[in-house]
Design a protein around this motif. Sequence first.
Motif, PDB file in Angstrom:
ATOM      1  N   ALA A 184      26.084  29.872  57.051  1.00  0.00           N
ATOM      2  CA  ALA A 184      25.095  30.707  56.275  1.00  0.00           C
ATOM      3  C   ALA A 184      25.830  31.924  55.946  1.00  0.00           C
ATOM      4  CB  ALA A 184      23.838  30.832  57.008  1.00  0.00           C
ATOM      5  N   TYR A 185      25.181  32.875  55.132  1.00  0.00           N
ATOM      6  CA  TYR A 185      25.770  34.285  54.858  1.00  0.00           C
ATOM      7  C   TYR A 185      27.057  34.183  54.037  1.00  0.00           C
ATOM      8  CZ  TYR A 185      25.118  39.352  55.566  1.00  0.00           C
ATOM      9  OH  TYR A 185      24.977  40.507  55.462  1.00  0.00           O
ATOM     10  N   VAL A 186      27.304  33.368  53.567  1.00  0.00           N
ATOM     11  CA  VAL A 186      28.699  33.159  52.650  1.00  0.00           C
ATOM     12  C   VAL A 186      28.510  33.859  51.320  1.00  0.00           C
ATOM     13  CG1 VAL A 186      30.356  31.680  51.518  1.00  0.00           C
ATOM     14  CG2 VAL A 186      29.173  30.994  53.835  1.00  0.00           C
ATOM     15  N   TYR A 187      27.414  33.606  50.783  1.00  0.00           N
ATOM     16  CA  TYR A 187      27.073  34.410  49.375  1.00  0.00           C
ATOM     17  C   TYR A 187      27.019  36.029  49.721  1.00  0.00           C
ATOM     18  CZ  TYR A 187      24.187  36.765  46.203  1.00  0.00           C
ATOM     19  OH  TYR A 187      23.552  37.567  44.930  1.00  0.00           O
ATOM     20  N   ALA A 188      26.386  36.356  50.536  1.00  0.00           N
ATOM     21  CA  ALA A 188      26.447  37.926  50.881  1.00  0.00           C
ATOM     22  C   ALA A 188      27.797  38.334  51.190  1.00  0.00           C
ATOM     23  CB  ALA A 188      25.443  38.489  51.994  1.00  0.00           C
ATOM     24  N   THR A 189      28.723  37.502  52.092  1.00  0.00           N
ATOM     25  CA  THR A 189      29.855  38.069  52.313  1.00  0.00           C
ATOM     26  C   THR A 189      30.805  38.156  50.971  1.00  0.00           C
ATOM     27  OG1 THR A 189      29.734  37.056  54.474  1.00  0.00           O
ATOM     28  CG2 THR A 189      31.995  37.593  53.601  1.00  0.00           C
ATOM     29  N   LEU A 190      30.804  37.063  50.281  1.00  0.00           N
ATOM     30  CA  LEU A 190      31.836  36.911  49.097  1.00  0.00           C
ATOM     31  C   LEU A 190      31.292  37.996  48.123  1.00  0.00           C
ATOM     32  CD1 LEU A 190      32.463  33.159  48.568  1.00  0.00           C
ATOM     33  CD2 LEU A 190      33.460  35.029  50.003  1.00  0.00           C
ATOM     34  N   SER A 191      30.020  38.124  48.122  1.00  0.00           N
ATOM     35  CA  SER A 191      29.371  39.318  47.206  1.00  0.00           C
ATOM     36  C   SER A 191      30.064  40.621  47.575  1.00  0.00           C
ATOM     37  CB  SER A 191      27.748  39.254  47.016  1.00  0.00           C
ATOM     38  OG  SER A 191      27.158  37.995  46.513  1.00  0.00           O
ATOM     39  N   ARG A 192      30.031  40.902  48.781  1.00  0.00           N
ATOM     40  CA  ARG A 192      30.553  42.055  49.251  1.00  0.00           C
ATOM     41  C   ARG A 192      32.033  42.497  49.053  1.00  0.00           C
ATOM     42  NH1 ARG A 192      27.682  46.849  49.436  1.00  0.00           N
ATOM     43  NH2 ARG A 192      27.616  47.893  51.536  1.00  0.00           N
ATOM     44  N   MET A 193      32.885  41.199  49.105  1.00  0.00           N
ATOM     45  CA  MET A 193      34.119  41.182  48.873  1.00  0.00           C
ATOM     46  C   MET A 193      34.281  41.231  47.257  1.00  0.00           C
ATOM     47  SD  MET A 193      35.323  37.983  51.150  1.00  0.00           S
ATOM     48  CE  MET A 193      37.100  37.999  50.671  1.00  0.00           C
ATOM     49  N   HIS A 194      33.558  40.779  46.559  1.00  0.00           N
ATOM     50  CA  HIS A 194      33.866  40.968  45.205  1.00  0.00           C
ATOM     51  C   HIS A 194      33.478  42.516  44.657  1.00  0.00           C
ATOM     52  CE1 HIS A 194      34.172  40.181  41.138  1.00  0.00           C
ATOM     53  NE2 HIS A 194      32.991  39.975  40.705  1.00  0.00           N
ATOM     54  N   GLU A 195      32.441  42.999  45.272  1.00  0.00           N
ATOM     55  CA  GLU A 195      31.889  44.169  45.087  1.00  0.00           C
ATOM     56  C   GLU A 195      33.128  45.328  45.231  1.00  0.00           C
ATOM     57  OE1 GLU A 195      27.903  47.026  45.563  1.00  0.00           O
ATOM     58  OE2 GLU A 195      28.826  46.006  47.591  1.00  0.00           O
ATOM     59  N   MET A 196      33.858  45.025  46.171  1.00  0.00           N
ATOM     60  CA  MET A 196      35.029  45.878  46.711  1.00  0.00           C
ATOM     61  C   MET A 196      36.354  45.401  46.084  1.00  0.00           C
ATOM     62  SD  MET A 196      34.223  46.460  50.939  1.00  0.00           S
ATOM     63  CE  MET A 196      32.670  46.964  51.337  1.00  0.00           C
ATOM     64  N   ARG A 197      36.217  44.493  45.112  1.00  0.00           N
ATOM     65  CA  ARG A 197      37.409  44.082  44.441  1.00  0.00           C
ATOM     66  C   ARG A 197      38.570  43.442  45.254  1.00  0.00           C
ATOM     67  NH1 ARG A 197      34.306  44.088  40.597  1.00  0.00           N
ATOM     68  NH2 ARG A 197      34.527  45.479  38.798  1.00  0.00           N
ATOM     69  N   ILE A 198      37.979  42.719  46.471  1.00  0.00           N
ATOM     70  CA  ILE A 198      38.944  42.178  47.494  1.00  0.00           C
ATOM     71  C   ILE A 198      38.898  40.477  47.107  1.00  0.00           C
ATOM     72  CG2 ILE A 198      39.125  41.354  50.123  1.00  0.00           C
ATOM     73  CD1 ILE A 198      37.705  43.869  50.664  1.00  0.00           C
ATOM     74  N   LEU A 199      38.063  40.001  46.553  1.00  0.00           N
ATOM     75  CA  LEU A 199      37.945  38.580  46.375  1.00  0.00           C
ATOM     76  C   LEU A 199      38.885  38.179  45.360  1.00  0.00           C
ATOM     77  CD1 LEU A 199      36.599  35.935  46.746  1.00  0.00           C
ATOM     78  CD2 LEU A 199      34.937  36.641  44.911  1.00  0.00           C
ATOM     79  N   GLY A 200      39.118  39.138  44.272  1.00  0.00           N
ATOM     80  CA  GLY A 200      40.160  38.758  43.050  1.00  0.00           C
ATOM     81  C   GLY A 200      41.536  39.181  43.738  1.00  0.00           C
ATOM     82  N   ARG A 201      41.672  40.003  44.818  1.00  0.00           N
ATOM     83  CA  ARG A 201      43.029  39.811  45.271  1.00  0.00           C
ATOM     84  C   ARG A 201      43.466  38.786  46.125  1.00  0.00           C
ATOM     85  NH1 ARG A 201      42.821  46.281  47.331  1.00  0.00           N
ATOM     86  NH2 ARG A 201      44.873  46.065  47.806  1.00  0.00           N
ATOM     87  N   LEU A 202      42.364  38.276  46.823  1.00  0.00           N
ATOM     88  CA  LEU A 202      42.779  37.161  47.689  1.00  0.00           C
ATOM     89  C   LEU A 202      42.759  35.787  46.695  1.00  0.00           C
ATOM     90  CD1 LEU A 202      42.633  36.264  50.558  1.00  0.00           C
ATOM     91  CD2 LEU A 202      40.222  35.693  50.382  1.00  0.00           C
TER      92      LEU A 202
END
Length: 792
Positions: free
Chosen positions: A355-373
């Motif tokens: 669980a809590y994967v959506y919230a985690t990835l959303s926060r990563m994306h908000e901070m522009r980390i998901l696109g760097r990873l």
Amino acid sequence: MQREKENMAVMDDMHALWKKFGVKNSLCLCVSGSVARGEQTAHSDTDILLLYQETEGMEEGTTATGDADEMLRYLHREGSHISVISRSLQDCLDMMDEDVRSWVSQMDATYVEGNRELFADFRRGMCLQAKTHRMQLLEALFTLAMERHGQYGETLALLEPNIKNSAGALRDIHTIYYMSLLMGSEQLDCEPVPWPEVRSILRTVQLQELRREQLLEAYDFLLRTRQAMHDCSGHLHDTLDFDLQREVAAEMGYGDASEKKGVEAFMRHYYRHAHTVHVALQLLFSDLGLTTRLEMLSGSNTTTGEDVMELFLQSCREKIPVSIGLVRRLDGDAELRFDSAQCRAMFDEILRQPAYVYATLSRMHEMRILGRLLPEFRALSQYFQHNIYHFFTADEHTLRCLRSVEEWRERGDEHVAVVLREIEDISPLRYALLLHDIAKPIDLKRHEIVGADMCDDILRRFNRMDIADDVRFLVHDHLRMEQLAFRRNFRDLAALQPFTERVENLNRLRLLYVLTCADMSALNPGVLTEWKKDLLAELYEAAKHHLLQDDSTEQISIREGFIVEEATSMEHHQFNTSVDDILDGELMRMSVTHHRSYSEVTIFCVDRPKLLSQLSAAFFAADASIVDAAIETRNDVVIDMFRVVDIISGNNLGREQTRELRDIIRSMCAGECDVEQLYTRSRRKWIRRLRKMPRENIKTAVEYIPHTAADGARQTIVEVYAPDTFGLLYRLAGELSEFGLNVVFAKIATRVDGVVDSFYVVDSAGNPLDDEVRKQDLRSRLLRQINEMTQQ
């Protein structure tokens, strides 16, 4: 420049009104809102604060209150587009405890005419309150912002954002402005001069220099957008409606209004600027400790990309969000890297969490980390398709797919949730959801094929080649189940068997089913209706049954055909009795079974020309919409089964509605009903209820697909794409009959604003439509009908 002229014009009007009314030393005339901030447009309301001094023991009708009442009536009578509030000085100051929203709205009040000393007292009182109750007021601003975001949409990536009130819109910039005024209240001037303008405040906020520049750019963009919206609509209008976006984009220089790419570029820029504003506001709230009421992980000790990823893995495991303050750390080190094997391993571990994967990835994306990873994900950021089918940008849509899966996994009791909990390893599903639209910015029309080709390279980086076959299949085929369920007769083995052969095994079927439901759940909220959920569930169960069968002969006996007794909700003897009744001279028999989200209506009658068209008019007159239709003839008795929903609710038919439908069909079979008049009357009623005419950019086409049924019969599928409009099926089915074709099965699929109607047809001799000249003739006729209906 235009806004400056509008502001000067408003101020000139206010001075003129004051002089015309007559000088009243007991009053002070102030403006607030857009005029005070220099944001006025020709269609904005002018917010006026009429201030008067109330002394202890003063009664209504005395000089100050009487003057205020008289001036208030005068302004309402003489002024246009104005909103006037009359308050005593003490009323204004009392607002801090009684109505903090109104207190905040007074902060930018600017002196126009009247008692200067009264305005100075007002300013002094407001400044004193700002100094004395600063933290209380800052907390109120935080609460008001959160409430507003909840009211106007919880995400930045709305199809139709509100330019003032949505997250990342102008009100968020105003909140930053008010926060800054409160924080610097010691330096504010109590004289009757305007306070610092918004731009000068934004240049001083405690953000990295690049973020300040982006914030100023966003402010200018939002103001220009609001100006263009007002100019295009001709009135005060703050919702960036889908139908208005093209005009606004053209007004702002994004190309001609007929060009789709221009509006999509404009909206991508809107979302980018909204993200800038939203993050800036959250950072300032975080700096002031206003978000600490919620437990958060600070990330203050992070020095490497691995530290950051470990923080997010901890966030996911413990279900505690990472503080937005981490952005300060990320801004300070643009070279922070996330491409190590350790970072990718921790990301993979996040995708394996329960669980809590959506919230985690959303926060990563908000901070522009998901696109760097995951660099391929960057292109999805703010990727916008200008159609009402896609309610969110591609990145938001992708993340919401993951949210749907979590919600079903944790507490859902519907069919898809039960199937989801049967999946042992959920990570292939999560990877597939992340990647299912990854290639849209590269090749929109072939995105599922191109995306599948990208999967191996991505999964190799994350050391997950063990799931590559499943993920590649899911990305490549993520549209297949939807298309089969809503556009084909999957109860025919000829359609079902190729699907199950492609799926191969039950685990993949489960994964594809859940992915399809998640994908559709994150589109426009009107897409995944209850009856569509039921159709997907029915297809899943049919495919599951087929996969688990060993004897192909048994498969055909169970699934061959559609309108056989086994395929309906009718009892065997009731079915045969109804056929016999028609042979014995009865006009019609109708059986209705109400399911959770639709009604199944089976009609028995003597065959006649244009029967499908006539029956569609009958359903239309009873406010019922057809989603499935199948036709069978036995000994000259037509047996038509329809799955229908109520036009308004989208659910099964009501008792009175069912009775009305029976009466209409009986009258029709008796020849007592003029079908064309019935259709015309019904369409006139529903067209009046339409809020908007069919939208542009909806695919309009007629395509032909050869089909061989399980019994070997050759048919032609006539697939019609059109804007959705009431009564379309009546015209299309009538045209097919006029052309000499018999419809043996029909599937009616609505996509919020467009439809895809699939008709399985044969000619009078039972042959498919093969002649290319006749095909072109039929295409022209059907397109003419569509154009006539959608232009009315």
